[in-house]
Design a protein around this motif. Structure first.
Motif, mmCIF file in Angstrom:
data_model
loop_
_atom_site.group_PDB
_atom_site.id
_atom_site.type_symbol
_atom_site.label_atom_id
_atom_site.label_comp_id
_atom_site.label_asym_id
_atom_site.label_seq_id
_atom_site.Cartn_x
_atom_site.Cartn_y
_atom_site.Cartn_z
ATOM 1 N N GLN A 151 0.824 -1.202 0.000
ATOM 2 C CA GLN A 151 0.000 0.000 0.000
ATOM 3 C C GLN A 151 0.865 1.262 0.000
ATOM 4 O OE1 GLN A 151 -3.694 0.023 0.206
ATOM 5 N NE2 GLN A 151 -3.157 -1.976 -0.594
ATOM 6 N N ALA A 152 1.901 1.264 0.835
ATOM 7 C CA ALA A 152 2.780 2.428 0.913
ATOM 8 C C ALA A 152 3.511 2.655 -0.408
ATOM 9 C CB ALA A 152 3.789 2.241 2.045
ATOM 10 N N ARG A 153 4.030 1.574 -0.991
ATOM 11 C CA ARG A 153 4.817 1.695 -2.222
ATOM 12 C C ARG A 153 3.983 2.291 -3.354
ATOM 13 N NH1 ARG A 153 8.951 0.247 -5.320
ATOM 14 N NH2 ARG A 153 10.254 -0.650 -3.705
ATOM 15 N N GLN A 154 2.722 1.918 -3.439
ATOM 16 C CA GLN A 154 1.867 2.441 -4.505
ATOM 17 C C GLN A 154 1.811 3.965 -4.473
ATOM 18 O OE1 GLN A 154 -2.026 0.614 -4.383
ATOM 19 N NE2 GLN A 154 -1.173 -1.450 -4.280
ATOM 20 N N VAL A 155 1.708 4.525 -3.283
ATOM 21 C CA VAL A 155 1.631 5.986 -3.161
ATOM 22 C C VAL A 155 2.995 6.626 -3.391
ATOM 23 C CG1 VAL A 155 1.168 7.887 -1.551
ATOM 24 C CG2 VAL A 155 -0.363 5.905 -1.632
ATOM 25 N N PHE A 156 4.035 6.067 -2.792
ATOM 26 C CA PHE A 156 5.373 6.643 -2.963
ATOM 27 C C PHE A 156 5.801 6.618 -4.429
ATOM 28 C CE2 PHE A 156 6.335 5.247 1.630
ATOM 29 C CZ PHE A 156 5.939 6.483 2.130
ATOM 30 N N ALA A 157 5.398 5.585 -5.155
ATOM 31 C CA ALA A 157 5.788 5.463 -6.563
ATOM 32 C C ALA A 157 5.123 6.525 -7.431
ATOM 33 C CB ALA A 157 5.438 4.072 -7.080
ATOM 34 N N ASP A 158 4.009 7.079 -6.955
ATOM 35 C CA ASP A 158 3.290 8.094 -7.733
ATOM 36 C C ASP A 158 3.924 9.479 -7.626
ATOM 37 O OD1 ASP A 158 1.460 6.287 -8.652
ATOM 38 O OD2 ASP A 158 -0.020 6.701 -7.084
ATOM 39 N N GLY A 159 4.810 9.668 -6.658
ATOM 40 C CA GLY A 159 5.440 10.969 -6.471
ATOM 41 C C GLY A 159 6.947 10.864 -6.527
ATOM 42 N N ASP A 160 7.606 11.993 -6.235
ATOM 43 C CA ASP A 160 9.067 12.029 -6.237
ATOM 44 C C ASP A 160 9.544 11.671 -4.829
ATOM 45 O OD1 ASP A 160 11.702 12.420 -6.834
ATOM 46 O OD2 ASP A 160 11.612 14.617 -6.774
ATOM 47 N N ASN A 161 9.512 10.382 -4.524
ATOM 48 C CA ASN A 161 9.794 9.916 -3.165
ATOM 49 C C ASN A 161 10.867 8.834 -3.192
ATOM 50 O OD1 ASN A 161 7.633 11.437 -1.698
ATOM 51 N ND2 ASN A 161 6.300 10.225 -3.023
ATOM 52 N N ALA A 162 12.036 9.175 -3.723
ATOM 53 C CA ALA A 162 13.109 8.190 -3.889
ATOM 54 C C ALA A 162 13.539 7.597 -2.553
ATOM 55 C CB ALA A 162 14.296 8.829 -4.601
ATOM 56 N N HIS A 163 13.637 8.437 -1.527
ATOM 57 C CA HIS A 163 14.086 7.928 -0.225
ATOM 58 C C HIS A 163 13.085 6.930 0.328
ATOM 59 C CE1 HIS A 163 15.775 7.776 3.802
ATOM 60 N NE2 HIS A 163 14.583 8.055 4.286
ATOM 61 N N GLN A 164 11.804 7.267 0.251
ATOM 62 C CA GLN A 164 10.791 6.357 0.785
ATOM 63 C C GLN A 164 10.723 5.051 -0.019
ATOM 64 O OE1 GLN A 164 10.265 9.724 0.577
ATOM 65 N NE2 GLN A 164 10.357 9.959 2.816
ATOM 66 N N LEU A 165 10.907 5.140 -1.332
ATOM 67 C CA LEU A 165 10.944 3.925 -2.143
ATOM 68 C C LEU A 165 12.125 3.048 -1.757
ATOM 69 C CD1 LEU A 165 9.901 5.269 -5.653
ATOM 70 C CD2 LEU A 165 8.627 3.645 -4.227
ATOM 71 N N ALA A 166 13.267 3.672 -1.461
ATOM 72 C CA ALA A 166 14.440 2.910 -1.023
ATOM 73 C C ALA A 166 14.152 2.220 0.316
ATOM 74 C CB ALA A 166 15.647 3.825 -0.901
ATOM 75 N N GLU A 167 13.438 2.903 1.197
ATOM 76 C CA GLU A 167 13.074 2.303 2.478
ATOM 77 C C GLU A 167 12.094 1.148 2.277
ATOM 78 O OE1 GLU A 167 14.146 3.121 5.897
ATOM 79 O OE2 GLU A 167 15.700 3.561 4.423
ATOM 80 N N CYS A 168 11.206 1.282 1.296
ATOM 81 C CA CYS A 168 10.309 0.169 0.962
ATOM 82 C C CYS A 168 11.107 -1.035 0.479
ATOM 83 C CB CYS A 168 9.304 0.596 -0.106
ATOM 84 S SG CYS A 168 7.991 1.699 0.469
ATOM 85 N N ASP A 169 12.114 -0.779 -0.352
ATOM 86 C CA ASP A 169 12.968 -1.863 -0.849
ATOM 87 C C ASP A 169 13.697 -2.548 0.305
ATOM 88 O OD1 ASP A 169 12.210 -1.334 -3.434
ATOM 89 O OD2 ASP A 169 13.978 -0.126 -3.907
ATOM 90 N N ARG A 170 14.140 -1.740 1.273
ATOM 91 C CA ARG A 170 14.851 -2.309 2.418
ATOM 92 C C ARG A 170 13.935 -3.233 3.226
ATOM 93 N NH1 ARG A 170 15.362 -1.231 7.704
ATOM 94 N NH2 ARG A 170 14.084 0.659 7.601
ATOM 95 N N LEU A 171 12.711 -2.778 3.479
ATOM 96 C CA LEU A 171 11.782 -3.625 4.231
ATOM 97 C C LEU A 171 11.418 -4.874 3.440
ATOM 98 C CD1 LEU A 171 9.065 -1.585 6.169
ATOM 99 C CD2 LEU A 171 11.190 -2.575 6.986
ATOM 100 N N GLN A 172 11.232 -4.716 2.124
ATOM 101 C CA GLN A 172 10.900 -5.880 1.298
ATOM 102 C C GLN A 172 12.014 -6.900 1.332
ATOM 103 O OE1 GLN A 172 7.825 -6.396 -0.457
ATOM 104 N NE2 GLN A 172 8.751 -8.424 -0.294
ATOM 105 N N ALA A 173 13.261 -6.429 1.346
ATOM 106 C CA ALA A 173 14.407 -7.347 1.418
ATOM 107 C C ALA A 173 14.400 -8.103 2.746
ATOM 108 C CB ALA A 173 15.713 -6.577 1.254
ATOM 109 N N LEU A 174 14.024 -7.431 3.824
ATOM 110 C CA LEU A 174 13.935 -8.100 5.123
ATOM 111 C C LEU A 174 12.851 -9.172 5.109
ATOM 112 C CD1 LEU A 174 14.310 -5.102 7.603
ATOM 113 C CD2 LEU A 174 15.942 -6.950 7.239
ATOM 114 N N ILE A 175 11.718 -8.846 4.493
ATOM 115 C CA ILE A 175 10.625 -9.821 4.400
ATOM 116 C C ILE A 175 11.076 -11.029 3.586
ATOM 117 C CG2 ILE A 175 8.310 -10.231 3.488
ATOM 118 C CD1 ILE A 175 7.747 -7.239 4.047
#
Length: 208
Positions: A119-143
């Motif tokens: 849910q978070a990634r969908q919104v971050f991907a719609d804007g200029d949110n590179a840092h938040q997308l990187a944090e999403c990638d980090r959490l996804q890697a942990l999962i």
């Protein structure tokens, strides 16, 4: 924020509790009716402080309180009207689910984390949110790492010092305790922290 950041970095429950007290006091002034956005931000900070206190204390009720605080944010942070705040609340709920997983491994925690992260990634991907997308990638890697990690075990009659060493070396959230070929419990950091309080030759079965 400063108290919470220090408490998070140093694993200091005193600073984290002070941050919780400060947020709780602020909520009596920054009410939902008078200042809804300030109220939501304070609820978010309260949730973050509780999340980290739960990790430090090993108390699930701190995670429960954090979840309530993050859920309260969503009263104000609607996806349509405050998408960034909504997405941050979703990210924090995903991170909270992973914190629960580290304390009490359960596949439902991972499923919850994946849902909120998506849910978070969908919104971050719609804007200029590179840092938040990187944090999403980090959490996804942990999962992903948690899902693919092999099950690590320890025998119930092993010493606590051996089990603690094995837990730290394995890098997993917890070891499945085995006795007579059957799983009988979990040995996590919660048990490892109690080990120094017991006799040197105490066994895993004394705790798990």
């Amino acid at each position: 924020n400063a108290l919470r950041a220090l408490g998070e970095r140093e694993g200091d429950p005193v600073r984290l509790q002070a941050a919780i007290t400060a947020c709780t006091a602020a909520l009596t002034v920054r009410t939902e009716q008078a200042a809804p956005m300030d109220w939501a931000r304070t609820q978010m900070n309260l949730g973050l402080s509780l999340r980290w206190l739960g990790t430090v204390s090993g108390q699930p009720q701190d995670f429960d309180a954090a979840q309530s605080a993050f859920a309260d944010c969503l009263v104000v942070y609607a996806r349509d009207t405050a998408p960034f705040g909504w997405a941050m609340a979703q990210w924090n709920l995903a991170d909270l689910a992973l914190a629960r997983q580290a304390l009490t491994p359960d596949p439902t925690h991972l499923a919850t984390a994946r849902h909120h992260l998506s849910q978070a990634r969908q919104v971050f991907a719609d804007g200029d949110n590179a840092h938040q997308l990187a944090e999403c990638d980090r959490l996804q890697a942990l999962i992903d790492a948690t899902l693919s990690a092999p099950v690590q075990t320890v025998e119930a009659l092993e010493t606590l010092s051996h089990a603690t060493d094995r837990l730290n070396e394995s890098g997993v959230a917890g070891l499945v305790v085995m006795e007579d070929g059957r799983p009988t419990g979990l040995f996590t950091q919660t048990e490892a922290l109690q080990a120094p309080l017991l006799e040197q030759q105490s066994r895993v079965t004394d705790l798990a």
